[in-house]
Design a protein around this motif. Structure first.
Motif, PDB file in Angstrom:
ATOM      1  N   GLY A 183       0.830  -1.244   0.157  1.00  0.00           N
ATOM      2  CA  GLY A 183       0.117  -0.189  -0.019  1.00  0.00           C
ATOM      3  C   GLY A 183       0.775   1.096  -0.047  1.00  0.00           C
ATOM      4  O   GLY A 183       0.402   2.477   0.461  1.00  0.00           O
ATOM      5  N   SER A 184       1.983   1.108  -0.354  1.00  0.00           N
ATOM      6  CA  SER A 184       3.014   2.382  -0.278  1.00  0.00           C
ATOM      7  C   SER A 184       2.668   3.329  -1.635  1.00  0.00           C
ATOM      8  O   SER A 184       3.264   4.439  -1.436  1.00  0.00           O
ATOM      9  N   GLY A 185       1.969   3.043  -2.686  1.00  0.00           N
ATOM     10  CA  GLY A 185       1.870   3.828  -3.782  1.00  0.00           C
ATOM     11  C   GLY A 185       2.889   3.847  -4.664  1.00  0.00           C
ATOM     12  O   GLY A 185       3.077   4.471  -5.676  1.00  0.00           O
ATOM     13  N   GLN A 186       3.912   2.740  -4.561  1.00  0.00           N
ATOM     14  CA  GLN A 186       4.939   2.590  -5.210  1.00  0.00           C
ATOM     15  C   GLN A 186       4.886   1.046  -5.553  1.00  0.00           C
ATOM     16  O   GLN A 186       4.608   0.092  -4.559  1.00  0.00           O
ATOM     17  N   LEU A 187       5.354   0.647  -6.743  1.00  0.00           N
ATOM     18  CA  LEU A 187       5.606  -0.492  -7.235  1.00  0.00           C
ATOM     19  C   LEU A 187       6.818  -0.852  -7.164  1.00  0.00           C
ATOM     20  O   LEU A 187       7.640  -0.368  -8.141  1.00  0.00           O
ATOM     21  N   GLU A 188       7.461  -2.112  -6.569  1.00  0.00           N
ATOM     22  CA  GLU A 188       8.703  -2.708  -6.703  1.00  0.00           C
ATOM     23  C   GLU A 188       8.597  -3.442  -7.910  1.00  0.00           C
ATOM     24  O   GLU A 188       7.608  -3.779  -8.504  1.00  0.00           O
ATOM     25  N   PHE A 189       9.848  -3.855  -8.551  1.00  0.00           N
ATOM     26  CA  PHE A 189       9.707  -4.631  -9.831  1.00  0.00           C
ATOM     27  C   PHE A 189       8.992  -5.838  -9.620  1.00  0.00           C
ATOM     28  O   PHE A 189       8.241  -6.153 -10.607  1.00  0.00           O
ATOM     29  N   GLU A 190       8.844  -6.578  -8.744  1.00  0.00           N
ATOM     30  CA  GLU A 190       8.358  -7.923  -8.488  1.00  0.00           C
ATOM     31  C   GLU A 190       6.960  -7.638  -8.581  1.00  0.00           C
ATOM     32  O   GLU A 190       6.124  -8.406  -9.159  1.00  0.00           O
ATOM     33  N   GLU A 191       6.387  -6.589  -7.842  1.00  0.00           N
ATOM     34  CA  GLU A 191       4.824  -6.153  -7.981  1.00  0.00           C
ATOM     35  C   GLU A 191       4.432  -5.817  -9.365  1.00  0.00           C
ATOM     36  O   GLU A 191       3.214  -6.244  -9.630  1.00  0.00           O
ATOM     37  N   PHE A 192       5.349  -5.108  -9.976  1.00  0.00           N
ATOM     38  CA  PHE A 192       5.234  -4.649 -11.292  1.00  0.00           C
ATOM     39  C   PHE A 192       4.981  -5.963 -12.207  1.00  0.00           C
ATOM     40  O   PHE A 192       4.132  -6.007 -13.090  1.00  0.00           O
ATOM     41  N   VAL A 193       5.893  -6.822 -11.993  1.00  0.00           N
ATOM     42  CA  VAL A 193       5.690  -8.027 -13.041  1.00  0.00           C
ATOM     43  C   VAL A 193       4.697  -9.054 -12.732  1.00  0.00           C
ATOM     44  O   VAL A 193       3.908  -9.282 -13.650  1.00  0.00           O
ATOM     45  N   GLU A 194       4.202  -8.753 -11.305  1.00  0.00           N
ATOM     46  CA  GLU A 194       2.900  -9.652 -11.175  1.00  0.00           C
ATOM     47  C   GLU A 194       1.710  -9.053 -11.426  1.00  0.00           C
ATOM     48  O   GLU A 194       0.755  -9.561 -12.406  1.00  0.00           O
ATOM     49  N   LEU A 195       1.534  -7.757 -11.618  1.00  0.00           N
ATOM     50  CA  LEU A 195       0.707  -6.960 -12.380  1.00  0.00           C
ATOM     51  C   LEU A 195       0.626  -7.219 -13.973  1.00  0.00           C
ATOM     52  O   LEU A 195      -0.318  -7.650 -14.609  1.00  0.00           O
ATOM     53  N   SER A 196       1.831  -6.752 -14.447  1.00  0.00           N
ATOM     54  CA  SER A 196       1.994  -7.017 -15.920  1.00  0.00           C
ATOM     55  C   SER A 196       1.758  -8.535 -16.296  1.00  0.00           C
ATOM     56  O   SER A 196       1.164  -8.469 -17.369  1.00  0.00           O
ATOM     57  N   ALA A 197       1.993  -9.512 -15.761  1.00  0.00           N
ATOM     58  CA  ALA A 197       1.772 -11.052 -16.064  1.00  0.00           C
ATOM     59  C   ALA A 197       0.471 -11.147 -16.260  1.00  0.00           C
ATOM     60  O   ALA A 197       0.055 -11.933 -17.166  1.00  0.00           O
ATOM     61  N   LYS A 198      -0.362 -10.489 -15.430  1.00  0.00           N
ATOM     62  CA  LYS A 198      -1.977 -10.706 -15.800  1.00  0.00           C
ATOM     63  C   LYS A 198      -2.330 -10.265 -16.996  1.00  0.00           C
ATOM     64  O   LYS A 198      -3.087 -11.039 -17.787  1.00  0.00           O
ATOM     65  N   PHE A 199      -1.773  -9.296 -17.610  1.00  0.00           N
ATOM     66  CA  PHE A 199      -2.145  -8.916 -18.775  1.00  0.00           C
ATOM     67  C   PHE A 199      -1.620  -9.736 -19.951  1.00  0.00           C
ATOM     68  O   PHE A 199      -2.150  -9.933 -21.015  1.00  0.00           O
ATOM     69  N   LEU A 200      -0.459 -10.028 -19.839  1.00  0.00           N
ATOM     70  CA  LEU A 200       0.622 -10.861 -20.937  1.00  0.00           C
ATOM     71  C   LEU A 200      -0.125 -12.205 -20.989  1.00  0.00           C
ATOM     72  O   LEU A 200      -0.452 -12.739 -21.967  1.00  0.00           O
ATOM     73  N   ILE A 201      -0.459 -12.920 -19.865  1.00  0.00           N
ATOM     74  CA  ILE A 201      -1.190 -14.334 -19.887  1.00  0.00           C
ATOM     75  C   ILE A 201      -2.517 -14.129 -20.399  1.00  0.00           C
ATOM     76  O   ILE A 201      -2.739 -15.076 -21.275  1.00  0.00           O
ATOM     77  N   GLU A 202      -3.300 -13.340 -20.062  1.00  0.00           N
ATOM     78  CA  GLU A 202      -4.669 -12.859 -20.671  1.00  0.00           C
ATOM     79  C   GLU A 202      -4.463 -12.913 -22.176  1.00  0.00           C
ATOM     80  O   GLU A 202      -5.073 -13.493 -23.157  1.00  0.00           O
ATOM     81  N   GLU A 203      -3.461 -12.159 -22.565  1.00  0.00           N
ATOM     82  CA  GLU A 203      -3.231 -11.764 -24.171  1.00  0.00           C
ATOM     83  C   GLU A 203      -2.820 -13.163 -24.882  1.00  0.00           C
ATOM     84  O   GLU A 203      -3.380 -13.532 -25.711  1.00  0.00           O
ATOM     85  N   ASP A 204      -2.090 -13.969 -24.319  1.00  0.00           N
ATOM     86  CA  ASP A 204      -1.437 -15.259 -24.586  1.00  0.00           C
ATOM     87  C   ASP A 204      -2.872 -16.119 -24.799  1.00  0.00           C
ATOM     88  O   ASP A 204      -2.835 -16.867 -25.844  1.00  0.00           O
ATOM     89  N   GLN A 205      -3.603 -16.255 -23.788  1.00  0.00           N
ATOM     90  CA  GLN A 205      -4.744 -17.227 -23.643  1.00  0.00           C
ATOM     91  C   GLN A 205      -5.894 -16.845 -24.907  1.00  0.00           C
ATOM     92  O   GLN A 205      -6.458 -17.669 -25.503  1.00  0.00           O
ATOM     93  N   GLU A 206      -5.861 -15.378 -25.099  1.00  0.00           N
ATOM     94  CA  GLU A 206      -6.836 -15.050 -26.016  1.00  0.00           C
ATOM     95  C   GLU A 206      -6.536 -15.506 -27.585  1.00  0.00           C
ATOM     96  O   GLU A 206      -7.077 -15.860 -28.150  1.00  0.00           O
ATOM     97  N   ALA A 207      -4.905 -15.221 -27.752  1.00  0.00           N
ATOM     98  CA  ALA A 207      -4.642 -15.625 -28.904  1.00  0.00           C
ATOM     99  C   ALA A 207      -4.625 -17.057 -29.231  1.00  0.00           C
ATOM    100  O   ALA A 207      -4.793 -17.652 -30.336  1.00  0.00           O
TER     101      ALA A 207
END
Length: 150
Positions: free
Chosen positions: A59-83
């Motif tokens: 809840g810091s308002g800042q995303l460390e790299f690991e948090e950023f990857v977890e967030l981005s992974a949702k989009f990347l995996i969803e995109e792969d599944q749609e394809a």
């Protein structure tokens, strides 16, 4: 991070580092929307806020790299599944020659033989019995997709 390929993580690292200009080890949540847009991901500000709340574990308002990857992974995996789903729909449409919304078990046998010519009739029977979950003698798209994706 286990769900992503090395090249995807490397791309995310580059994006993260380009916005972490002072090398602080985090980016602000405001920056996340900009990065996602750069990655070609369209998202509303409301959806972005919800996702950031979920990803910003401390809840810091800042995303460390690991948090950023977890967030981005949702989009990347969803995109792969749609394809993948799109490709499977096209393959299914090819075998659904009549356009009736299903393929027969005989056609499925042909497909399986094309994939693996060493399958015996007994192997084919077992596979068909397993994937024809409703016992209809046909395979609809959902059953086909389940078979192809495991």
């Amino acid at each position: 991070m286990d769900m992503l390929e090395e090249d995807q993580i490397e791309t995310l690292r580059k994006a993260f580092n380009s916005f972490d200009t002072e090398d602080q080890g985090f980016i602000t949540t405001d920056t996340v929307g900009v990065i996602l847009k750069m990655m070609g991901i369209k998202i509303s500000s409301r959806e972005l806020d919800e996702i950031i709340k979920e990803a910003d574990e401390d809840g810091s308002g800042q995303l460390e790299f690991e948090e950023f990857v977890e967030l981005s992974a949702k989009f990347l995996i969803e995109e792969d599944q749609e394809a993948l789903k799109k490709e499977l729909k096209e393959a299914f449409r090819i075998y659904d020659r009549e356009g009736v919304g299903y393929i027969t078990n005989d056609i499925l046998r042909e497909i399986l033989r094309e994939i693996d010519s060493t399958l015996t009739e007994e192997n084919l029977d077992c596979i068909i019995e397993e994937v024809d979950t409703d016992g209809s003698g046909t395979l609809d798209f959902e059953e086909f997709m389940e078979m192809m994706t495991g």
